[in-house]
Design a protein around this motif. Structure first.
Motif, PDB file in Angstrom:
ATOM      1  N   PHE A   1       0.826  -1.218   0.000  1.00  0.00           N
ATOM      2  CA  PHE A   1       0.000   0.000   0.000  1.00  0.00           C
ATOM      3  C   PHE A   1       0.862   1.270   0.000  1.00  0.00           C
ATOM      4  O   PHE A   1       0.421   2.319  -0.446  1.00  0.00           O
ATOM      5  CB  PHE A   1      -0.936   0.027   1.216  1.00  0.00           C
ATOM      6  CG  PHE A   1      -2.017  -1.019   1.169  1.00  0.00           C
ATOM      7  CD1 PHE A   1      -2.796  -1.192   0.027  1.00  0.00           C
ATOM      8  CD2 PHE A   1      -2.276  -1.828   2.278  1.00  0.00           C
ATOM      9  CE1 PHE A   1      -3.807  -2.156  -0.019  1.00  0.00           C
ATOM     10  CE2 PHE A   1      -3.280  -2.794   2.245  1.00  0.00           C
ATOM     11  CZ  PHE A   1      -4.046  -2.961   1.094  1.00  0.00           C
ATOM     12  N   VAL A   2       2.073   1.131   0.525  1.00  0.00           N
ATOM     13  CA  VAL A   2       2.991   2.287   0.538  1.00  0.00           C
ATOM     14  C   VAL A   2       3.478   2.541  -0.894  1.00  0.00           C
ATOM     15  O   VAL A   2       3.474   3.672  -1.384  1.00  0.00           O
ATOM     16  CB  VAL A   2       4.197   2.023   1.474  1.00  0.00           C
ATOM     17  CG1 VAL A   2       5.211   3.155   1.393  1.00  0.00           C
ATOM     18  CG2 VAL A   2       3.705   1.822   2.898  1.00  0.00           C
ATOM     19  N   ASP A   3       3.872   1.469  -1.575  1.00  0.00           N
ATOM     20  CA  ASP A   3       4.318   1.595  -2.967  1.00  0.00           C
ATOM     21  C   ASP A   3       3.223   2.208  -3.830  1.00  0.00           C
ATOM     22  O   ASP A   3       3.463   3.128  -4.602  1.00  0.00           O
ATOM     23  CB  ASP A   3       4.622   0.198  -3.551  1.00  0.00           C
ATOM     24  CG  ASP A   3       5.947  -0.351  -3.065  1.00  0.00           C
ATOM     25  OD1 ASP A   3       6.744   0.428  -2.523  1.00  0.00           O
ATOM     26  OD2 ASP A   3       6.164  -1.573  -3.239  1.00  0.00           O
ATOM     27  N   ASP A   4       2.028   1.655  -3.712  1.00  0.00           N
ATOM     28  CA  ASP A   4       0.946   2.072  -4.609  1.00  0.00           C
ATOM     29  C   ASP A   4      -0.384   2.165  -3.841  1.00  0.00           C
ATOM     30  O   ASP A   4      -1.120   1.185  -3.719  1.00  0.00           O
ATOM     31  CB  ASP A   4       0.826   1.058  -5.753  1.00  0.00           C
ATOM     32  CG  ASP A   4      -0.274   1.447  -6.727  1.00  0.00           C
ATOM     33  OD1 ASP A   4      -0.983   2.446  -6.463  1.00  0.00           O
ATOM     34  OD2 ASP A   4      -0.443   0.740  -7.736  1.00  0.00           O
TER      35      ASP A   4
ATOM     36  N   LEU B   1      -2.261  -3.378   7.646  1.00  0.00           N
ATOM     37  CA  LEU B   1      -1.467  -2.521   6.757  1.00  0.00           C
ATOM     38  C   LEU B   1      -2.335  -1.434   6.129  1.00  0.00           C
ATOM     39  O   LEU B   1      -1.906  -0.302   5.902  1.00  0.00           O
ATOM     40  CB  LEU B   1      -0.818  -3.364   5.652  1.00  0.00           C
ATOM     41  CG  LEU B   1       0.208  -4.396   6.133  1.00  0.00           C
ATOM     42  CD1 LEU B   1       0.539  -5.371   5.014  1.00  0.00           C
ATOM     43  CD2 LEU B   1       1.475  -3.691   6.616  1.00  0.00           C
ATOM     44  N   PHE B   2      -3.578  -1.789   5.852  1.00  0.00           N
ATOM     45  CA  PHE B   2      -4.537  -0.847   5.271  1.00  0.00           C
ATOM     46  C   PHE B   2      -4.755   0.320   6.236  1.00  0.00           C
ATOM     47  O   PHE B   2      -4.618   1.496   5.874  1.00  0.00           O
ATOM     48  CB  PHE B   2      -5.849  -1.587   5.003  1.00  0.00           C
ATOM     49  CG  PHE B   2      -6.826  -0.846   4.136  1.00  0.00           C
ATOM     50  CD1 PHE B   2      -7.407   0.340   4.579  1.00  0.00           C
ATOM     51  CD2 PHE B   2      -7.176  -1.331   2.882  1.00  0.00           C
ATOM     52  CE1 PHE B   2      -8.326   1.031   3.784  1.00  0.00           C
ATOM     53  CE2 PHE B   2      -8.087  -0.648   2.081  1.00  0.00           C
ATOM     54  CZ  PHE B   2      -8.654   0.528   2.540  1.00  0.00           C
ATOM     55  N   ARG B   3      -5.048  -0.035   7.492  1.00  0.00           N
ATOM     56  CA  ARG B   3      -5.307   1.020   8.489  1.00  0.00           C
ATOM     57  C   ARG B   3      -4.074   1.903   8.685  1.00  0.00           C
ATOM     58  O   ARG B   3      -4.181   3.114   8.821  1.00  0.00           O
ATOM     59  CB  ARG B   3      -5.722   0.393   9.826  1.00  0.00           C
ATOM     60  CG  ARG B   3      -7.120  -0.225   9.797  1.00  0.00           C
ATOM     61  CD  ARG B   3      -7.542  -0.626  11.202  1.00  0.00           C
ATOM     62  NE  ARG B   3      -8.773  -1.378  11.207  1.00  0.00           N
ATOM     63  CZ  ARG B   3      -9.986  -0.854  11.141  1.00  0.00           C
ATOM     64  NH1 ARG B   3     -10.141   0.465  11.059  1.00  0.00           N
ATOM     65  NH2 ARG B   3     -11.055  -1.617  11.151  1.00  0.00           N
ATOM     66  N   GLU B   4      -2.932   1.257   8.675  1.00  0.00           N
ATOM     67  CA  GLU B   4      -1.688   2.006   8.850  1.00  0.00           C
ATOM     68  C   GLU B   4      -1.495   2.993   7.685  1.00  0.00           C
ATOM     69  O   GLU B   4      -1.151   4.154   7.887  1.00  0.00           O
ATOM     70  CB  GLU B   4      -0.540   0.996   8.885  1.00  0.00           C
ATOM     71  CG  GLU B   4       0.790   1.532   9.339  1.00  0.00           C
ATOM     72  CD  GLU B   4       1.795   0.374   9.435  1.00  0.00           C
ATOM     73  OE1 GLU B   4       1.600  -0.499  10.307  1.00  0.00           O
ATOM     74  OE2 GLU B   4       2.738   0.349   8.626  1.00  0.00           O
TER      75      GLU B   4
ATOM     76  N   GLU C   1      -1.335   7.011   7.878  1.00  0.00           N
ATOM     77  CA  GLU C   1      -0.173   7.762   7.372  1.00  0.00           C
ATOM     78  C   GLU C   1      -0.522   8.588   6.134  1.00  0.00           C
ATOM     79  O   GLU C   1       0.373   9.124   5.482  1.00  0.00           O
ATOM     80  CB  GLU C   1       0.956   6.773   7.037  1.00  0.00           C
ATOM     81  CG  GLU C   1       1.558   6.150   8.284  1.00  0.00           C
ATOM     82  CD  GLU C   1       2.510   4.992   7.970  1.00  0.00           C
ATOM     83  OE1 GLU C   1       2.587   4.581   6.784  1.00  0.00           O
ATOM     84  OE2 GLU C   1       3.147   4.502   8.903  1.00  0.00           O
ATOM     85  N   LYS C   2      -1.808   8.652   5.813  1.00  0.00           N
ATOM     86  CA  LYS C   2      -2.301   9.462   4.679  1.00  0.00           C
ATOM     87  C   LYS C   2      -1.589   9.140   3.357  1.00  0.00           C
ATOM     88  O   LYS C   2      -1.270  10.040   2.574  1.00  0.00           O
ATOM     89  CB  LYS C   2      -2.165  10.960   4.998  1.00  0.00           C
ATOM     90  CG  LYS C   2      -2.968  11.398   6.216  1.00  0.00           C
ATOM     91  CD  LYS C   2      -3.021  12.912   6.298  1.00  0.00           C
ATOM     92  CE  LYS C   2      -4.005  13.455   7.275  1.00  0.00           C
ATOM     93  NZ  LYS C   2      -4.220  12.747   8.519  1.00  0.00           N
ATOM     94  N   ARG C   3      -1.326   7.877   3.128  1.00  0.00           N
ATOM     95  CA  ARG C   3      -0.626   7.469   1.904  1.00  0.00           C
ATOM     96  C   ARG C   3      -1.377   7.867   0.637  1.00  0.00           C
ATOM     97  O   ARG C   3      -0.771   8.198  -0.374  1.00  0.00           O
ATOM     98  CB  ARG C   3      -0.396   5.955   1.903  1.00  0.00           C
ATOM     99  CG  ARG C   3       0.491   5.473   3.022  1.00  0.00           C
ATOM    100  CD  ARG C   3       1.915   5.842   2.747  1.00  0.00           C
ATOM    101  NE  ARG C   3       2.762   5.557   3.882  1.00  0.00           N
ATOM    102  CZ  ARG C   3       4.060   5.868   3.918  1.00  0.00           C
ATOM    103  NH1 ARG C   3       4.622   6.476   2.897  1.00  0.00           N
ATOM    104  NH2 ARG C   3       4.781   5.598   4.972  1.00  0.00           N
ATOM    105  N   ALA C   4      -2.709   7.826   0.698  1.00  0.00           N
ATOM    106  CA  ALA C   4      -3.488   8.129  -0.512  1.00  0.00           C
ATOM    107  C   ALA C   4      -3.334   9.582  -0.938  1.00  0.00           C
ATOM    108  O   ALA C   4      -3.534   9.916  -2.112  1.00  0.00           O
ATOM    109  CB  ALA C   4      -4.956   7.785  -0.289  1.00  0.00           C
TER     110      ALA C   4
END
Ligand code: ATP
Ligand code: MG
Length: 367
Positions: free
Chosen positions: A157-160, A185-188, A192-195
């Motif tokens: 999820f961090v990559d993409d 991992l999704f919640r994390e 971390e506002k990855r989106a």
């Protein structure tokens, strides 16, 4: 269709052997076939050069090949309706989170490794001698048969971060929950506002795909539960009625109404082409005007408005009973015409004027 796709894939496999490359049908096609569904979109990944296979399809089936990108990627449309996406097997490297990956040619294992979820990482050989043999390198069969969504590695999820949206979409479509580690991992990633590292366009593309599903409501609810929906539009309002609509255009129009005052902002934020938003603005305009519309609302607009407000009186949706010519014939001139019709539109909307005769009488009182 069932037989046809097999024959075509077999023929492509033979050509692959002749060209000394290896080819597999992967992704959604392999997943759907495992659960007994056939799809017309087939992703074919090739260890080696894809060009001979693409040329073969064009020559043998008179297919149309579109958009050759770098790396021998092509969409080939066959007359029978099959859509083949050829991709060369690759390994991906994400130079930084949410950036587009750097790719290099590689083998099947790396190509499956770069995929979003284990359920989408099954490969079916199309080579002679092992036609439709499963290559299950990442426990895809288990994920599909037990039904869960699991990423292939912890940085996925961090990559993409578009995979966050894909996760809720597949989870809703198949009724498969996120696996335990994937949910963590999704919640994390949301925390971390990855989106927010994705471009607006990439977020919108994923949102559009959610609205193209039959189960949009369920997917939106899941995205909401995990706090992902806020990256599309803060505090988005939605409801189960959305799934009574079948097109994206209609769903987005209903959503625009549901956002209240923020309807127009919501639509603009999606950066859609003008044609895609005409219905939204038609319904929003009607709601704002609180007056009979000057011309008849489209059938779709009426359908959306009735769905949005089931108790709306039919007369509120009726077009204005008189036109400018009618006002002119009654002796109104220039600017008077517009303001008289405006008053009429308000009165008609309030239910005070039921037919053309009453409308004429109303205008006469304005003289
Ligand atoms: P659908 O039934 O919606 O077409 P699909 O699984 O075929 O589902 P596609 O978007 O057509 O999904 O993509 C094809 C395949 O490419 C996926 O199955 C997946 O393996 C891979 N893929 C697509 N997008 C991503 C992504 N963002 N990250 C990793 N792999 C992806
Ligand atoms: Mg697909």
């Amino acid at each position: 269709m069932k037989m046809e796709y097999k024959l075509i894939l077999k023929a492509i496999g033979l050509e692959a052997e002749r060209a000394k490359v290896k080819a597999w049908a992967v992704g959604g096609f392999a997943r759907d076939r495992f659960i007994g569904k056939t799809t017309k979109d087939i992703d074919i990944c090739v260890e080696g050069d894809t060009h001979s296979l693409i040329d073969f399809c064009v020559k043998k089936y008179g297919a149309e090949a579109k958009c050759f990108k770098a790396f021998g990627t092509a969409r080939v449309n066959l007359a029978c309706g099959l859509k083949l996406d050829f991709v060369r097997c690759r390994a991906e490297l994400y130079p930084k989170p949410a950036a587009l990956p750097k790719v290099r040619p590689s083998g099947l294992k790396d190509d499956l490794m770069r995929r979003d979820f284990t359920c989408n990482a099954l490969a079916l050989s199309i080579m002679p001698g092992e036609f439709l043999k499963e290559y299950d390198l990442f426990n895809s069969r288990e994920a599909i048969s037990k039904g869960y969504i699991e990423v292939l590695h912890d940085k996925s999820f961090v990559d993409d971060p578009t995979r966050l949206f894909r996760a809720v979409r597949f989870s809703a479509r198949f009724g498969w929950p996120l696996g335990k580690n994937t949910e963590r991992l999704f919640r994390e990633a949301v925390r971390e506002k990855r989106a927010s590292l994705l471009s607006r366009q990439r977020i919108v593309n994923e949102f559009v795909k959610i609205l193209r599903e039959k189960c949009s409501y369920k997917a939106l609810k899941l995205a909401d539960k995990y706090g992902l929906l806020d990256f599309v539009f803060g505090n988005l309002k939605y409801g189960s009625k959305i799934d009574t609509l079948s097109t994206f255009e209609e769903k987005i129009a209903l959503l625009s109404l549901m956002q209240g005052e923020r309807g127009a902002d919501f639509v603009s934020s999606l950066l859609l082409p003008k044609e895609g938003t005409a219905l939204c603005f038609e319904v929003l305009k009607w709601r704002e005007a609180k007056a009979a519309p000057a011309k008849a609302l489209s059938k779709k607009a009426v359908k959306i408005l009735k769905l949005y407000k089931p108790a709306v009186e039919p007369f509120k949706l009726r077009p204005l009973l008189l036109k400018a010519e009618d006002a002119l014939a009654l002796g109104f001139k220039g600017g008077e015409i517009g303001s008289a019709l405006k008053k009429l539109a308000k009165a008609q909307y309030r239910g005070k004027i039921k037919n053309k005769r009453a409308a004429v009488s109303f205008l006469k009182t304005l003289k």
